[in-house]
Design an enzyme around this catalytic site. Structure first.
Site, short mmCIF file in Angstrom:
data_model
loop_
_atom_site.label_atom_id
_atom_site.label_comp_id
_atom_site.label_asym_id
_atom_site.label_seq_id
_atom_site.Cartn_x
_atom_site.Cartn_y
_atom_site.Cartn_z
N TYR A 1 0.75 -1.13 -0.01
CA TYR A 1 0.04 0.06 -0.08
C TYR A 1 0.77 1.24 0.07
O TYR A 1 1.73 1.51 0.79
CB TYR A 1 -0.72 0.02 1.11
N ASP B 1 9.40 4.18 -0.25
CA ASP B 1 8.16 4.52 0.57
C ASP B 1 8.47 4.34 2.06
O ASP B 1 8.25 3.20 2.46
CB ASP B 1 6.84 3.95 0.12
N LYS C 1 3.49 9.98 8.60
CA LYS C 1 3.35 9.65 9.95
C LYS C 1 4.35 10.15 10.99
O LYS C 1 4.07 11.26 11.38
CB LYS C 1 3.41 8.04 9.98
C1 PLP Z 1 3.66 2.83 3.36
C2 PLP Z 1 2.45 3.76 2.99
N1 PLP Z 1 2.64 4.76 2.12
C3 PLP Z 1 1.68 5.68 2.06
C4 PLP Z 1 0.59 5.71 2.97
C5 PLP Z 1 -0.40 6.69 3.02
O1 PLP Z 1 -0.19 7.64 3.94
P1 PLP Z 1 -1.40 8.69 4.48
O2 PLP Z 1 -2.49 7.81 5.09
O3 PLP Z 1 -0.80 9.72 5.48
O4 PLP Z 1 -1.84 9.20 3.17
C6 PLP Z 1 0.75 4.74 4.12
C7 PLP Z 1 -0.64 4.78 5.00
O5 PLP Z 1 -0.76 3.93 5.68
C8 PLP Z 1 1.65 3.67 4.16
O6 PLP Z 1 1.49 2.77 5.07
#
Ligand code: PLP
Length: 446
Positions: free
Chosen positions: A154, A256, A283
């Site tokens: 994700y 990421d 986060k």
């Molecule tokens: C690995 C990863 N990338 C991107 C995101 C997206 O972040 P946000 O929820 O702040 O949009 C998340 C969210 O859980 C994530 O775990």
């Protein structure tokens, strides 16, 4: 016949009447009673009134030890004094300005100092925007359109990357040559065509996919620790291999680290010693306030520079780098010392070790994945290393465990993933392991 899940749900429903009725009211105004599907669960979610340290209190007055920390965000626990004080001070001076503030400069400096690959950084408000912009950067810089991503990863809620996140296995193709599968209707058809899927932790297949499509690739994007499949650590040879191949072929490698930044002082790239071209954050780096960030190589990031007549890539955002988030981010990063990481690593390792010992003692077909402060329960005898092995989980048992742990006074994510913060202690770990034992006992495993 009453099943173990029915029993756990009955206990849960009886203990949380105010959450149940608030949920009923909420469904009149918001589909499903909330605005965030990832924190929904049947029969209704808990409605929280307070978070302090490791403890969440809900509208019924129930207190639970929180092992979610807003999806790995709150690495110093809820309401750490250093962060709330910094935010309160900023509040006194204003909440957002149509100009940069000194705190955003300090925040950027801290990020660039601690993350090896960051020549320059830009702030946004979500991890979703971070990956959106990093992908846009890679496309603008390379002139290419296509991406490679891992199955079961994700990377946020936008079209380009909401592909093969939790693909149904009957649509996902062979394990060695996975199909790209839209996560849900409404995503652009071209997004599905623009992405090639490779299994996580399988460098042989990844190399094949990347070499086959090298001429049309804008980037390879990878989460060094796969959060979605249960905080599954990337194998060093996988991440190193991706770097070697993308370097050789001149393809941009994006890490990421929205979750994985959590695993070391300089993030996952520091932990693995692998340097990507671009990195996405979220986060932890916002200290509990809405946040995202992306950054990396000078030559790529300079496309954002508007000085002297115009940037190649436009970047607006009313709340980008706002001083409230900057204040929380600076306070958090300044408090995240190497000693704190050592504490988190040791506590996380202790938790995983104690859970493994429990499963061995009870001869229950479960495992634990994770690294540093991150962990997840896996209800499968198979070692989980990627999406296909994650898919062998007994989902009913995971659900029983999740609701059962709520009844025991613990919150995990609804897929049974968790993380420790700097305010969790060995006592919390021991109490958690006992709670897991109790749930297994009720489910007939002990
Ligand atoms: C690995 C990863 N990338 C991107 C995101 C997206 O972040 P946000 O929820 O702040 O949009 C998340 C969210 O859980 C994530 O775990």
């Amino acid at each position: 016949m009453t099943t173990p899940l029915d029993q756990e749900i009955a206990t849960y429903t009886a203990a949380n009447p105010k959450s149940a009725s608030l949920h009923e009211k909420a469904t009149n105004f918001m589909p499903g009673g909330d605005t965030r599907n990832s924190i929904y669960w049947d029969p209704f979610p808990l409605y929280i009134t307070d978070g302090t340290g490791t403890t969440l209190t809900d509208v019924d007055g129930n207190k639970r030890t929180d092992f979610v920390n807003n999806m790995t965000t709150l690495i110093l626990g809820h309401k750490p004094a250093e962060v709330t004080q910094a935010v309160a001070e900023q509040l006194d001076h204003g909440m957002s300005f149509p100009a940069p503030s000194p705190s955003v400069v300090r925040w950027a400096e801290l990020m660039c100092e601690r993350v090896p690959s960051l020549d320059k950084v830009r702030f946004v408000n979500t991890g979703t925007e971070a990956t959106l912009n990093a992908i846009r950067a890679a496309r603008a810089f390379s002139g290419n359109q296509k991406l490679v991503k891992c199955e079961g990863a994700y990377h946020g809620n936008h079209d380009a990357i909401q592909i093969s996140v939790v693909p149904p296995l009957d649509k996902a193709g062979d394990a060695e040559s996975p199909e790209s599968v839209k996560a849900f209707p409404g995503i652009s058809e071209t997004a599905e065509d623009d992405i090639y899927i490779t299994p996580f932790n399988d460098i042989v297949t990844a190399e094949k996919v990347i070499r086959e499509h090298a001429d049309e690739l804008a980037a390879v994007i990878v989460e060094p620790v796969n959060g979605q499949c249960g905080m599954v650590p990337g194998k060093p040879e996988f991440l190193e291999g991706l770097r070697r191949i993308t370097d050789e072929l001149g393809i941009i490698l994006i890490f990421d680290e929205v979750i994985a930044f959590r695993i070391a002082y300089g993030g996952a790239q520091d932990y693995y010693g692998v340097t990507p071209d671009l990195t996405c954050f979220g986060k932890v780096v916002g200290g509990g306030m809405p946040v995202g960030a992306f950054g990396g190589r000078e030559d790529i990031m300079s496309m954002w520079d508007p000085s002297g007549g115009g940037a190649t890539v436009q970047h607006a955002g009313t709340f980008n780098g706002n001083p409230m988030t900057a204040a929380a981010g600076v306070a958090t990063l300044e408090n995240l010392t190497p000693e704190k990481y050592e504490y988190l690593d040791n506590l996380g390792e202790s938790l995983r070790t104690k859970l493994r010992a429990l499963f061995a003692e009870l001869e229950v077909p479960m495992g634990v994945t994770g690294v540093a402060s991150l962990f997840a329960l896996q209800f499968t005898p198979t070692e989980v290393v990627d999406y296909r092995t994650f898919a062998t989980n007994d989902k009913n048992m995971l659900n029983i465990m999740f609701i059962g742990l709520l009844n025991e006074g613990f919150l995990m994510s609804n897929r049974c993933a968790g993380n420790v913060s700097t305010v969790h202690t060995e006592d919390d770990v021991d109490a958690f392991v006992t709670a897991v034992r109790n749930v297994l006992k009720r489910a007939g495993y002990a």
